[in-house]
Design a protein around this motif. Structure first.
Motif, PDB file in Angstrom:
ATOM      1  N   GLN A 130       3.680   4.133   6.685  1.00  0.00           N
ATOM      2  CA  GLN A 130       3.225   3.706   8.010  1.00  0.00           C
ATOM      3  C   GLN A 130       3.347   4.848   9.017  1.00  0.00           C
ATOM      4  OE1 GLN A 130       1.761   0.692   8.597  1.00  0.00           O
ATOM      5  NE2 GLN A 130       1.207   1.726  10.500  1.00  0.00           N
ATOM      6  N   ALA A 131       4.443   5.589   8.950  1.00  0.00           N
ATOM      7  CA  ALA A 131       4.639   6.713   9.877  1.00  0.00           C
ATOM      8  C   ALA A 131       3.532   7.741   9.712  1.00  0.00           C
ATOM      9  CB  ALA A 131       6.009   7.353   9.641  1.00  0.00           C
ATOM     10  N   VAL A 132       3.160   7.991   8.464  1.00  0.00           N
ATOM     11  CA  VAL A 132       2.092   8.964   8.201  1.00  0.00           C
ATOM     12  C   VAL A 132       0.761   8.448   8.741  1.00  0.00           C
ATOM     13  CG1 VAL A 132       0.670   9.902   6.332  1.00  0.00           C
ATOM     14  CG2 VAL A 132       3.157  10.155   6.269  1.00  0.00           C
TER      15      VAL A 132
ATOM     16  N   LEU B 115       3.346   9.373  -7.311  1.00  0.00           N
ATOM     17  CA  LEU B 115       4.744   9.169  -6.950  1.00  0.00           C
ATOM     18  C   LEU B 115       4.859   7.930  -6.063  1.00  0.00           C
ATOM     19  CD1 LEU B 115       7.349  10.899  -7.342  1.00  0.00           C
ATOM     20  CD2 LEU B 115       6.908  11.810  -5.081  1.00  0.00           C
ATOM     21  N   ASP B 116       5.781   7.060  -6.388  1.00  0.00           N
ATOM     22  CA  ASP B 116       6.024   5.901  -5.530  1.00  0.00           C
ATOM     23  C   ASP B 116       7.274   6.189  -4.703  1.00  0.00           C
ATOM     24  OD1 ASP B 116       7.143   3.411  -4.565  1.00  0.00           O
ATOM     25  OD2 ASP B 116       5.595   2.437  -5.774  1.00  0.00           O
TER      26      ASP B 116
ATOM     27  N   GLU C  80       0.817  -1.209   0.000  1.00  0.00           N
ATOM     28  CA  GLU C  80       0.000   0.000   0.000  1.00  0.00           C
ATOM     29  C   GLU C  80       0.848   1.256   0.000  1.00  0.00           C
ATOM     30  OE1 GLU C  80      -1.936  -0.581   3.633  1.00  0.00           O
ATOM     31  OE2 GLU C  80      -3.223  -2.187   2.927  1.00  0.00           O
ATOM     32  N   PRO C  81       1.350   1.650  -1.161  1.00  0.00           N
ATOM     33  CA  PRO C  81       2.130   2.881  -1.171  1.00  0.00           C
ATOM     34  C   PRO C  81       1.250   4.065  -0.815  1.00  0.00           C
ATOM     35  CG  PRO C  81       1.680   2.157  -3.414  1.00  0.00           C
ATOM     36  CD  PRO C  81       1.214   1.063  -2.497  1.00  0.00           C
TER      37      PRO C  81
ATOM     38  N   LEU D 257      -5.848   6.571   3.523  1.00  0.00           N
ATOM     39  CA  LEU D 257      -4.643   7.169   2.957  1.00  0.00           C
ATOM     40  C   LEU D 257      -3.876   6.278   2.005  1.00  0.00           C
ATOM     41  CD1 LEU D 257      -3.611   8.917   6.136  1.00  0.00           C
ATOM     42  CD2 LEU D 257      -4.157   9.987   3.978  1.00  0.00           C
ATOM     43  N   VAL D 258      -4.323   5.097   1.838  1.00  0.00           N
ATOM     44  CA  VAL D 258      -3.560   4.224   0.959  1.00  0.00           C
ATOM     45  C   VAL D 258      -4.439   3.754  -0.194  1.00  0.00           C
ATOM     46  CG1 VAL D 258      -1.990   3.452   2.746  1.00  0.00           C
ATOM     47  CG2 VAL D 258      -4.150   2.281   2.450  1.00  0.00           C
ATOM     48  N   ASP D 259      -3.784   3.440  -1.245  1.00  0.00           N
ATOM     49  CA  ASP D 259      -4.505   2.889  -2.392  1.00  0.00           C
ATOM     50  C   ASP D 259      -5.008   1.500  -2.055  1.00  0.00           C
ATOM     51  OD1 ASP D 259      -2.253   4.430  -4.675  1.00  0.00           O
ATOM     52  OD2 ASP D 259      -4.341   4.905  -4.291  1.00  0.00           O
TER      53      ASP D 259
END
Lengths: 129, 129, 129, 129
Positions: free
Chosen positions: B97-99, B10-11, A8-9, B126-128
């Motif tokens: 993960q921090a975010v 952006l990855d 999950e980017p 927050l994640v795809d």
């Protein structure tokens, strides 16, 4: 080095939308000008640097072996990113495009030292295909 | 607000790998300690804040209408992000993960003012998917 | 505006000697490199800016009317100055001379707007006779 | 270490008056709020730190042996001080008193490691008699 963050980017556009709503729910919009957000970003960047300020460079490279320190680093990194995407949101900057442009500039500005070092830096390398 | 950056988000993991190779090609690794990178990050954050330092908050909100100013903002945002992902890479921090962790903390720390404002802030948003 | 600090102006050279001894008594000398001290200075500067980060410029101009805020400002100003004189001490910079030089440069770089504004900025005006 | 700056120590109160007039001559007063000045101070502090950012601590300790580098350091130190005294001026902070207070706090907070290290840190040591 950091391992790949799983399947999950982070999607920065979704993050921006989430933060926009978060600010709206708290009626923070009047405070969220580029001026204020960029100052807040700098303050968070300083809190990140503070962690390492009295360490030698070598100590700083090992500091995250301590879990409490790593957690502190992670929190400050998150804080910096949260303000950064908000600055971009409020200034109409497409972060992905800005990064791609900057990488092209950097590759020109700093040619690889090695004659073989043509390097992998191209804008295309940075996005999911 | 920034529009969605097109079909190519952006990855950050790919960006980190690209920057790692970029640094290796230039033999910059000895300089790329968390101590040095976090200082460089702070310096770039200051360059971003400098753009707005004499503006009123209101002027800062309109500053990007000027294309040259917007480009300058974009470059500084990119510089901050490039150093940020490198700090994370060298400290083993998973930015996504921090975010997510930080957003959960922030939602607890700053409850929405409105009784209806339960808000959309959840890590999942927050994640795809 | 600040009133004249009484009959006892701060002597930066004495302050530097005091801080040098303070560091020696604590065996801090290995940590007190220009690199570390300038980072610490930046961190303290960020803590000062943090006080005002969500205020309007107008609010910031009145913030010191609150005594607790003024005390906080005073502490951060002191912290910045303490690191600044230490950076100067460790880099052989004569602060008074550096300030005089800079004022001359600034007067050239920013001529007074008014045709009468030849201004009082001369190096001589800045030192005790 | 820096030698004593000659017979003319810097008088911060005179410096503040000079800068106040300098700003007035250029009609800069509306811009010189504590918010803006403290941001500008942080930006200058970052420019100082930038000089040392890729150096090892040891290299930073010798950097001023190069005259051009020392001059650059001197200019940035002056810039930081110029903004610092202006922040103090606009917030009613007596810098000398703030420094004395902070030294007393620091002496309590960081007792000297050596049992003999009662140290010379007293407010009185910092002012001209």
């Amino acid at each position: 080095m950091a391992e790949r963050p799983g399947p999950e980017p982070l999607d920065l556009a979704i993050l921006q939308a989430t933060l926009r709503q978060f600010a709206a729910d708290r009626q923070w919009q009047p405070f969220h000008t580029p001026k204020n957000l960029s100052t807040a970003l700098m303050v968070e960047a300083a809190e990140l640097a503070e962690i390492f300020q009295w360490m030698t460079p070598e100590q700083s490279a090992r500091a995250h072996a301590d879990l409490a320190t790593r957690e502190r680093i992670a929190h400050e990194i998150a804080d910096v990113l949260l303000y950064l995407v908000q600055v971009a949101d409020h200034t109409g900057v497409d972060i992905a495009q800005a990064v791609r442009d900057k990488l092209v500039l950097n590759a020109r500005k700093y040619p690889a030292a090695s004659p073989l070092g043509t390097g992998p830096v191209s804008g295309a390398a940075l996005v999911d295909e």
